[in-house]
Design a protein around this motif. Sequence first.
Motif, PDB file in Angstrom:
ATOM      1  N   UNK A  31      37.527  17.899  22.351  1.00 48.70           N
ATOM      2  CA  UNK A  31      38.961  17.795  22.611  1.00 48.70           C
ATOM      3  C   UNK A  31      39.451  18.812  23.634  1.00 48.70           C
ATOM      4  N   UNK A  32      38.857  19.971  23.655  1.00 50.66           N
ATOM      5  CA  UNK A  32      39.360  21.043  24.512  1.00 50.66           C
ATOM      6  C   UNK A  32      40.465  21.793  23.781  1.00 50.66           C
ATOM      7  N   UNK A  33      41.195  22.614  24.506  1.00 53.92           N
ATOM      8  CA  UNK A  33      42.221  23.449  23.876  1.00 53.92           C
ATOM      9  C   UNK A  33      43.374  22.607  23.327  1.00 53.92           C
ATOM     10  N   UNK A  34      43.662  22.806  22.043  1.00 53.46           N
ATOM     11  CA  UNK A  34      44.757  22.068  21.419  1.00 53.46           C
ATOM     12  C   UNK A  34      46.098  22.690  21.780  1.00 53.46           C
ATOM     13  N   UNK A  35      47.084  21.809  21.982  1.00 52.51           N
ATOM     14  CA  UNK A  35      48.429  22.259  22.328  1.00 52.51           C
ATOM     15  C   UNK A  35      49.458  21.872  21.273  1.00 52.51           C
ATOM     16  N   UNK A  36      49.037  21.046  20.297  1.00 54.79           N
ATOM     17  CA  UNK A  36      49.981  20.580  19.277  1.00 54.79           C
ATOM     18  C   UNK A  36      49.212  20.116  18.052  1.00 54.79           C
ATOM     19  N   UNK A  37      49.718  20.475  16.870  1.00 59.09           N
ATOM     20  CA  UNK A  37      49.157  20.023  15.600  1.00 59.09           C
ATOM     21  C   UNK A  37      50.314  19.645  14.692  1.00 59.09           C
ATOM     22  N   UNK A  38      50.241  18.468  14.089  1.00 61.52           N
ATOM     23  CA  UNK A  38      51.271  18.022  13.137  1.00 61.52           C
ATOM     24  C   UNK A  38      50.577  17.480  11.893  1.00 61.52           C
ATOM     25  N   UNK A  39      51.002  17.970  10.726  1.00 57.72           N
ATOM     26  CA  UNK A  39      50.407  17.572   9.449  1.00 57.72           C
ATOM     27  C   UNK A  39      51.442  16.795   8.653  1.00 57.72           C
ATOM     28  N   UNK A  40      50.977  15.788   7.916  1.00 52.20           N
ATOM     29  CA  UNK A  40      51.868  15.033   7.023  1.00 52.20           C
ATOM     30  C   UNK A  40      52.510  15.988   6.035  1.00 52.20           C
ATOM     31  N   UNK A  41      53.664  15.609   5.502  1.00 52.30           N
ATOM     32  CA  UNK A  41      54.412  16.457   4.580  1.00 52.30           C
ATOM     33  C   UNK A  41      53.647  16.714   3.294  1.00 52.30           C
ATOM     34  N   UNK A  42      53.819  17.917   2.749  1.00 47.87           N
ATOM     35  CA  UNK A  42      53.245  18.243   1.446  1.00 47.87           C
ATOM     36  C   UNK A  42      53.752  17.230   0.427  1.00 47.87           C
ATOM     37  N   UNK A  43      52.868  16.828  -0.457  1.00 46.31           N
ATOM     38  CA  UNK A  43      53.216  15.835  -1.469  1.00 46.31           C
ATOM     39  C   UNK A  43      52.881  14.409  -1.069  1.00 46.31           C
ATOM     40  N   UNK A  44      52.507  14.201   0.199  1.00 46.74           N
ATOM     41  CA  UNK A  44      52.142  12.866   0.663  1.00 46.74           C
ATOM     42  C   UNK A  44      50.807  12.470   0.043  1.00 46.74           C
ATOM     43  N   UNK A  45      50.796  11.348  -0.668  1.00 50.45           N
ATOM     44  CA  UNK A  45      49.560  10.839  -1.246  1.00 50.45           C
ATOM     45  C   UNK A  45      48.906   9.901  -0.247  1.00 50.45           C
ATOM     46  N   UNK A  46      47.592  10.046  -0.081  1.00 44.26           N
ATOM     47  CA  UNK A  46      46.861   9.259   0.903  1.00 44.26           C
ATOM     48  C   UNK A  46      45.583   8.706   0.294  1.00 44.26           C
ATOM     49  N   UNK A  47      45.091   7.653   0.916  1.00 48.71           N
ATOM     50  CA  UNK A  47      43.788   7.118   0.541  1.00 48.71           C
ATOM     51  C   UNK A  47      42.821   7.364   1.689  1.00 48.71           C
ATOM     52  N   UNK A  48      41.552   7.293   1.405  1.00 51.06           N
ATOM     53  CA  UNK A  48      40.525   7.524   2.403  1.00 51.06           C
ATOM     54  C   UNK A  48      40.823   6.740   3.673  1.00 51.06           C
ATOM     55  N   UNK A  49      40.792   7.432   4.800  1.00 51.00           N
ATOM     56  CA  UNK A  49      41.018   6.783   6.089  1.00 51.00           C
ATOM     57  C   UNK A  49      42.449   6.842   6.576  1.00 51.00           C
ATOM     58  N   UNK A  50      43.404   7.215   5.715  1.00 51.88           N
ATOM     59  CA  UNK A  50      44.787   7.361   6.166  1.00 51.88           C
ATOM     60  C   UNK A  50      44.904   8.577   7.078  1.00 51.88           C
ATOM     61  N   UNK A  51      45.781   8.505   8.041  1.00 55.16           N
ATOM     62  CA  UNK A  51      46.032   9.652   8.908  1.00 55.16           C
ATOM     63  C   UNK A  51      46.780  10.731   8.122  1.00 55.16           C
ATOM     64  N   UNK A  52      46.251  11.955   8.151  1.00 54.21           N
ATOM     65  CA  UNK A  52      46.906  13.070   7.464  1.00 54.21           C
ATOM     66  C   UNK A  52      47.437  14.097   8.455  1.00 54.21           C
ATOM     67  N   UNK A  53      47.002  14.007   9.706  1.00 57.62           N
ATOM     68  CA  UNK A  53      47.459  14.939  10.735  1.00 57.62           C
ATOM     69  C   UNK A  53      47.163  14.351  12.106  1.00 57.62           C
ATOM     70  N   UNK A  54      47.821  14.922  13.114  1.00 58.69           N
ATOM     71  CA  UNK A  54      47.566  14.573  14.504  1.00 58.69           C
ATOM     72  C   UNK A  54      47.334  15.871  15.256  1.00 58.69           C
ATOM     73  N   UNK A  55      46.292  15.886  16.079  1.00 62.21           N
ATOM     74  CA  UNK A  55      46.043  17.020  16.966  1.00 62.21           C
ATOM     75  C   UNK A  55      46.091  16.496  18.398  1.00 62.21           C
ATOM     76  N   UNK A  56      46.673  17.310  19.270  1.00 67.26           N
ATOM     77  CA  UNK A  56      46.803  16.899  20.660  1.00 67.26           C
ATOM     78  C   UNK A  56      46.286  18.017  21.550  1.00 67.26           C
TER      79      UNK A  56
END
Length: 121
Positions: A31-56
């Motif tokens: 990816x190289x140097x990251x400039x942005x990270x966003x994580x889903x809100x605490x308490x969000x329930x997810x199943x395998x394969x769901x997006x939990x964060x985005x890195x840019x």
Amino acid sequence: MTLYFTKEHEWLRVDGDSAVVGITKHAAEELGELVFVEVRDAGTEVTTGDSVAVVESVKAASDIYAPVDGEVLEGNATLTDDPARVSSDPEGEGWILKFRITNPDQLASLMDADAYAAFIA
């Protein structure tokens, strides 16, 4: 603590029913140097394969996926001001989120360190 890896180049450090999740050194280098990270809100329930964060990075944006079923507990707050920490220490202080595992049987489908090393070879 037990360390697992996914085919999506994420690591999962498990301690009981909780885990810390991040991207591998291999993924960080791609990816190289990251400039942005966003994580889903605490308490969000997810199943395998769901997006939990985005890195840019300057190269691309990528989703981080839930390696197993669970609940987002918290994101790494230091990444808000210093997303490049993921690039410089992806398997340490650059962790992305903490996660509660709700189906520990799914861990058996993940790779250990040796299997992951063979996977990326």
